[in-house]
Design an enzyme around this catalytic site. Sequence first.
Site, PDB file in Angstrom:
ATOM      1  N   HIS A 260       0.866  -1.193   0.000  1.00 34.42           N
ATOM      2  CA  HIS A 260       0.000   0.000   0.000  1.00 34.42           C
ATOM      3  C   HIS A 260       0.894   1.232   0.000  1.00 34.42           C
ATOM      4  O   HIS A 260       1.558   1.519   0.984  1.00 34.42           O
ATOM      5  CB  HIS A 260      -0.890  -0.025   1.232  1.00 34.42           C
ATOM      6  CG  HIS A 260      -1.778   1.171   1.354  1.00 34.42           C
ATOM      7  ND1 HIS A 260      -2.948   1.295   0.652  1.00 34.42           N
ATOM      8  CD2 HIS A 260      -1.659   2.306   2.084  1.00 34.42           C
ATOM      9  CE1 HIS A 260      -3.520   2.447   0.944  1.00 34.42           C
ATOM     10  NE2 HIS A 260      -2.753   3.089   1.815  1.00 34.42           N
ATOM     11  N   ASP A 262       0.917   5.155  -0.186  1.00 33.20           N
ATOM     12  CA  ASP A 262       0.165   6.401  -0.182  1.00 33.20           C
ATOM     13  C   ASP A 262       0.814   7.354  -1.182  1.00 33.20           C
ATOM     14  O   ASP A 262       2.018   7.596  -1.111  1.00 33.20           O
ATOM     15  CB  ASP A 262       0.140   6.979   1.234  1.00 33.20           C
ATOM     16  CG  ASP A 262      -0.695   6.104   2.157  1.00 33.20           C
ATOM     17  OD1 ASP A 262      -1.897   5.978   1.908  1.00 33.20           O
ATOM     18  OD2 ASP A 262      -0.139   5.518   3.110  1.00 33.20           O
ATOM     19  N   ASP A 372      -7.988   1.935   2.106  1.00 36.05           N
ATOM     20  CA  ASP A 372      -7.674   2.955   3.093  1.00 36.05           C
ATOM     21  C   ASP A 372      -8.358   4.275   2.753  1.00 36.05           C
ATOM     22  O   ASP A 372      -7.759   5.136   2.138  1.00 36.05           O
ATOM     23  CB  ASP A 372      -6.146   3.140   3.104  1.00 36.05           C
ATOM     24  CG  ASP A 372      -5.695   4.044   4.236  1.00 36.05           C
ATOM     25  OD1 ASP A 372      -6.454   4.230   5.190  1.00 36.05           O
ATOM     26  OD2 ASP A 372      -4.565   4.565   4.152  1.00 36.05           O
ATOM     27  N   HIS A 577      -6.293   9.824  -0.885  1.00 35.64           N
ATOM     28  CA  HIS A 577      -6.956   9.684   0.426  1.00 35.64           C
ATOM     29  C   HIS A 577      -6.183  10.219   1.637  1.00 35.64           C
ATOM     30  O   HIS A 577      -6.631  10.029   2.769  1.00 35.64           O
ATOM     31  CB  HIS A 577      -7.405   8.236   0.658  1.00 35.64           C
ATOM     32  CG  HIS A 577      -6.291   7.236   0.772  1.00 35.64           C
ATOM     33  ND1 HIS A 577      -6.071   6.257  -0.175  1.00 35.64           N
ATOM     34  CD2 HIS A 577      -5.361   7.026   1.727  1.00 35.64           C
ATOM     35  CE1 HIS A 577      -5.048   5.511   0.201  1.00 35.64           C
ATOM     36  NE2 HIS A 577      -4.598   5.958   1.348  1.00 35.64           N
TER      37      HIS A 577
HETATM   38 ZN   LIG Z   1      -3.291   4.973   2.721  1.00 36.36          ZN
END
Ligand SMILES: [Zn+2]
Length: 1021
Positions: A260, A262, A372, A577
């Site tokens: 994951h 970001d 997320d 996000h």
């Molecule tokens: Zn995230």
Amino acid sequence: MYRQPVLKNRRTLLERAEKFISDVYFTDCNLRGRLYGDSCPLQSIASFISPKRIPFSEASTQKFEPYTVGDTFGPTWWTCWFKVTLTIPESWRGKEVHLLWESDGEGMVWKDGHPVQGLTKEGEKTSYILSDCLQSEDPHSFTLYVEVACNGLFGAGQGSMIATPDPNRRFSIHKAELVIFNRDVRELLTEFEMLVDIVKELGEREQRGYQALFTVNEMVNRCDPTDPSSFSEAHNLACKFFNQRNGESQHTVHAMGHCHIDSAWLWPYEETIRKCGRSWVTVISLMEKNPEFTFTCSQAQQFQWVKSWYPGLFSRIQYFVKKGQFIPVGGTWVEMDGNLPSGESMIRQFLEGQRFFNQEFGTYCKEFWLPDTFGYSAQLPQIMRGCGIPNFLTQKLSWNLVNTFPHNTFFWEGLDGSQVLTHFPPGNSYEMKGKIEDLVKTVKNNKDKGRANHSAALFGFGDGGGGPNQLMLDRLRLVQDTDGLPRVQMSSPDQLFSQLQADSSLLCTWTGELFLELHNGTYTTQAQIKRENRQCEALLRDVEIASSLALCRSKTFSYPQEKLQRLWRLLLLNQFHDVIPGSCTAMVVEDALKYYEDIRADASILLHEACEALGSKGSTAGLFNSLPWERQEVIEIKDGPGGLDLVLVEVPSIGISTIKAIQPVTAVSVTCQADGTVVMENGILRTAINQDGTLASLHLINANREALSDGCRGNQFVVFDDVPLYWDAWDVMDYHLQTRKPVEEVIQPVHVVSSGGLRASVSFTLRISDKSTIVQEIVMDAMSPYLKFNTKVEWAESHKFLKVEFPVRVRSPNATYEIQFGHLQRPTHWNTSWDWARFEVWGHKWADLSEHNFGVSLLNDSKYGYSIHKNTMTLSLIRAPKAPDSTADMGAHQFTYAIMPHTGSFQDASVIQAAYNLNFPLRRMQCHPDTKAWSSFSVTKPVILETIKQAEDAKGTLVVRLYESHGSSLTATLCTTLPVKEAWHCDLLERRDPARPAHVTSDGIMLSFRPFQIVTLLLVL
Ligand SMILES: [Zn+2]
């Protein structure tokens, strides 16, 4: 034959086995101490430090200075490049040789000018394999480069992860040497570790746990760490255990590698590009050794970055995508926030994402992937379905603070009834490690036992930790089918969802939004990002509409497709996000604001060019209305003879006209009362404003109805203490409501600014504290159904929350909030935990509280946080969190909200249209002096024409998107003055449905709608 344990004592046997593989205790004599053989120093290390992130070609030509292991370098966000020369000793023939590299920061090994391996201690990646088995003819001498970014996996928070980054952190290399790696020891250690974990995880109740205990104990008996020839005996015992098979009914865990990343969070966008490079190159090298290994990877934007920064790596990724191992997922441009982007933005996330995946990899994603985010709009199922996506994977609702979400596998039904098969990995993590604990949790936590016998387990370090490592793969391989544990298979989302779909008859359905009972401050934090997002969404919409019309009106105009795509992609990127929610560091905010500036600058030019083409380059002042209804509004003309002039104008639906003043039915009046209140009236509304700017009364004249609650004041500013438990920028807690303080100190009392006619307005100034003030102008325009509050705030608070309240004379158990392409209701009471957990909610341009035949709407131009409890409507305005950005929301703010009492329902009262009007200004343009008012499109009222753009793949074809906004089934007529030859229904990816032509008649195009249905048409010109 196992030896009988000396005593019946579970604990000593278990701890004995633990110590045998401990990396802390007894490493002088245990198995762990044998993982590495001989070591040998490097020939040389030299370094070069750069404040910028530069490409290898530039870095490798710099002057490198000698470096000694242990020396520090930095500061934060710089990059230190190391040039490493090494020679492997001849005597290491037949051995597996690693470069052991333990350092701070995030590293990338470059060999022969190519990135080959990410190195991050936090992601348990500290070795680069130089040779699996050194042969004498192999090269023994190498020159490598290691690029070390001066930041950790999670940035450089000072004291805690989410604290403001420490700009002066120093970094160091702790170990850099050649070592012999004993693969046989590693394999045996893994078997030991898995058995020990089985003993622990299955506990004392399970027979199988004791079988693991006696197996591992006997393995310790048989294994002599100093004698590798003893290993096979221990290994055989382990195999015997792991190879005892399950019965057919056992749960299946679909293991998928994941990382994951970001797109920006506690580090800037630019660092994310390198995080992707480091992680994905590591994944690719694992794939080369483990052909069964699958890895899911989302966010087209990140692929696009890697494509332009690491083209060689990108083509290797393409190769492994073809093989089915590297699996692009999600279908979106970035993993966006699930609450705040507009409906059209959400569609563009998929349009840009799916088209990118199709162009680069020849496939469309079949699942939406959003592990997320801080909530999920009830409109997402319809948008997913329209983009060819029947499945959805996420897990964030496991973070709920109050209520436990009841399902892991279920059908999620959206606002319009669209359904998607949804799976929350029951392990409640998207960063598993392939451990027994992960597998046991996946089975145990599954809330759909007996209904769904398949689950996902996503394993791998995230945020640049390189994703999975070999150890995780080895662990999972050991327990593919071991009695007592779930079956484990390397899998893909496709395989998982096919299995779930095939056996879905017992699955439950969840209708409506997936509300996250946490992080509710993210509707408000970083107000400037929110405002820019709202305004840029409106601007890009208007550019597309104006350009589409220009295309029809001018032969020479060419639609700025590529430019618009670039601007949309910037807007979509900032909807990531952790960016639009405001949960990012100051550096990210700075980048985001720069992108918005870029969008504004370029889009304004495009709008001007389109309007010029529309107005035939005339010199008479005109107006462009992008909304699908005729508007009568008071506008300001700054170039009027008296400086600022006001004019009441009329502009047709999606059309243009010259500026021609019309007369209002009733002029606006202002009266200063003896008691100091000011009364304003426009024939629709009458309001009395107190000296401190609060409303004493708001009267709907025709209905003879007071909108404000008896004895209460409207437009009351209130400040709350806003100290969450940990997640500062993210969370506003329930208890903040107990700290309410009205803002009452008047610096300048209400005084008249505009004295009536077309506009009445008053202004006043309040003091919030010695550092913060509010200046507000309350505006009543002729013909306007709402009272507008133009607000400026100077804000220098710490952990305070500013809101504005309207206690209204309405009683209803539910309030209505606008969301993407529609609206939904939430309770105004706190009956159950599910009700009171929604003490702070999100909405878009308006919220409404109505009883039968009367209601009040609260509109806004850039806010997203609301709370409507009992009869008080509250709009959340500004927060002051200090982490991860200690400067968040400090300084000047500007925003507008409006209050609109109405009779009937909000639908009948055109509240939706009023909120659009507040958000989409009439745009100034120049027209030919004899330009007649011209309308290009109009449509039956509850249907809103949201988007007009050129089709992605067909010049001369327009895409027109409409939605039903009242929640009703109906037939509507879309009228157009454009020369439409044929019209077709298409999906949200603009793929024509050959079975559904839309019938074009002289009256227009007849369309039927279900409640909140989105309809997209291709209009061939
Ligand atoms: Zn995230």
